[in-house]
Design a protein around this motif. Structure first.
Motif, PDB file in Angstrom:
ATOM      1  N   CYS A 119      49.218  41.771  34.600  1.00  0.00           N
ATOM      2  CA  CYS A 119      49.317  41.101  35.879  1.00  0.00           C
ATOM      3  C   CYS A 119      50.288  39.938  35.780  1.00  0.00           C
ATOM      4  O   CYS A 119      51.159  39.793  36.827  1.00  0.00           O
ATOM      5  N   LEU A 179      53.343  41.736  37.694  1.00  0.00           N
ATOM      6  CA  LEU A 179      52.806  41.483  39.328  1.00  0.00           C
ATOM      7  C   LEU A 179      52.894  40.036  39.729  1.00  0.00           C
ATOM      8  O   LEU A 179      51.889  39.645  40.378  1.00  0.00           O
ATOM      9  N   LYS A 234      54.486  38.035  41.931  1.00  0.00           N
ATOM     10  CA  LYS A 234      54.419  38.100  43.150  1.00  0.00           C
ATOM     11  C   LYS A 234      53.142  38.605  43.823  1.00  0.00           C
ATOM     12  O   LYS A 234      52.612  37.707  44.747  1.00  0.00           O
ATOM     13  N   THR A 235      52.887  39.744  43.480  1.00  0.00           N
ATOM     14  CA  THR A 235      51.491  40.244  44.001  1.00  0.00           C
ATOM     15  C   THR A 235      50.099  39.275  43.964  1.00  0.00           C
ATOM     16  O   THR A 235      49.274  39.221  44.710  1.00  0.00           O
ATOM     17  N   VAL A 278      49.808  36.581  46.160  1.00  0.00           N
ATOM     18  CA  VAL A 278      49.285  36.824  47.705  1.00  0.00           C
ATOM     19  C   VAL A 278      47.507  36.647  47.955  1.00  0.00           C
ATOM     20  O   VAL A 278      47.038  37.361  47.708  1.00  0.00           O
ATOM     21  N   TYR A 319      45.495  39.519  49.650  1.00  0.00           N
ATOM     22  CA  TYR A 319      45.142  40.817  48.711  1.00  0.00           C
ATOM     23  C   TYR A 319      44.046  40.315  47.662  1.00  0.00           C
ATOM     24  O   TYR A 319      43.041  41.222  47.727  1.00  0.00           O
ATOM     25  N   ASN A 320      43.930  39.151  47.301  1.00  0.00           N
ATOM     26  CA  ASN A 320      42.968  38.501  46.362  1.00  0.00           C
ATOM     27  C   ASN A 320      41.747  38.350  47.494  1.00  0.00           C
ATOM     28  O   ASN A 320      40.717  38.525  46.562  1.00  0.00           O
ATOM     29  N   SER A 360      40.426  38.284  40.821  1.00  0.00           N
ATOM     30  CA  SER A 360      41.185  37.796  42.243  1.00  0.00           C
ATOM     31  C   SER A 360      40.388  36.326  42.446  1.00  0.00           C
ATOM     32  O   SER A 360      41.339  35.550  43.188  1.00  0.00           O
TER      33      SER A 360
END
Length: 277
Positions: free
Chosen positions: A197, A201, A203-204, A207, A210-211, A260
């Protein structure tokens, strides 16, 4: 060495929540002497709402463990060396608490065997606080793990993580203690998942949308799994004592909730001296 001002208050807040969940979990009458009048076997399927709430509390303890581990993994991935003093301080803390509780109970008139008394002086060795023991091992291994992670390609790390999830998360939850699983193996699994991660990841994971979705959906699925297992246990012997069967920190839903929640808290930019202290 980080100071309080350098620490992210959001991450520290998550640790406070994790501590609270662990304390609540261990306050349930499920722990301790099973012959005591106050003992409640939370493994057994029930229609008692209070017992079901306590089942959720026990799961919260494993979620708290996973949250602590996720926080640790994120920052240990940047570590290049191990500080011996940190390990000694952890061992000393455990010894102090263990002996202090032993003295309190002895002063109150409780009698213990010589073997049990000896074990109280080696709480980490005898897994009285297994999390600390695994944490120390992971901390000691982190520089070597970091070297390995850097040598793996993105594809290799992804495949390693997927195999780890299959064998030491999903199958471990469903089959229990299969495929040479140990708690340390679970720690390493989460460490490698965090590595992917953080490295691939970046940038992801920032967000919030998403989390939030992952946090809500995985929480609902975890509660649903517990509920369905309990309902099945009311009608079939196979699931009669399965209420805590999936209560492990490598439960995939628990891992998703912890990850998350961490990524959401990490993006909390407000600083709080109160929380950090």
């Amino acid at each position: 060495m980080s100071t309080y001002k350098e620490r992210k208050s959001g991450v520290e807040f998550l640790k406070l929540i994790a501590m609270l969940m662990i304390v609540i979990s261990h306050s349930c009458p499920y722990y301790g002497d099973w012959e005591a009048p106050s003992y409640v076997n939370l493994r057994v399927a029930t229609i008692n709402i209070q017992n079901l709430i306590m089942v959720l509390f026990v799961y919260m303890g494993q979620l708290g463990n996973c949250m602590f581990l996720v926080c640790t993994a994120y920052y240990l991935l940047d570590a290049e060396k191990v500080r011996g003093k940190k390990i000694l301080y952890l061992l000393a803390d455990c010894l102090l608490v263990s002996v202090a509780f032993l003295l309190v109970y002895v002063m109150r008139g409780y009698e213990f065997s010589k073997i049990l008394i000896c074990k109280q002086f080696f709480p980490t060795t005898f897994e009285y606080n297994w999390f600390v023991g695994c944490y120390i091992l992971l901390y000691a291994l982190s520089p070597l793990l970091n070297i390995l992670i850097k040598k793996l390609s993105q594809k290799q790390l992804f495949l390693l993580d997927m195999l780890g999830v299959i064998f030491y998360s999903v199958l471990q939850m469903l089959l229990s203690n299969s495929y040479y699983y140990t708690r340390l193996m679970g720690f390493v699994l989460i460490y490698f998942l965090m590595a992917y991660c953080k490295l691939y990841l970046p940038k992801t994971i920032t967000v919030k949308k998403y989390n939030r979705i992952v946090l809500v959906v995985s929480s609902i699925l975890l509660v649903a799994m517990i509920g369905v297992s309990n309902i099945l246990g009311l009608y079939t012997d196979t699931f009669r004592e399965k209420n805590l069967y999936y209560c492990v920190f490598v439960n995939p839903f628990i891992i998703l909730i912890a990850f998350s929640a961490f990524f959401l808290c990490k993006e909390w930019n407000r600083h709080s001296n109160l929380i950090n202290k």
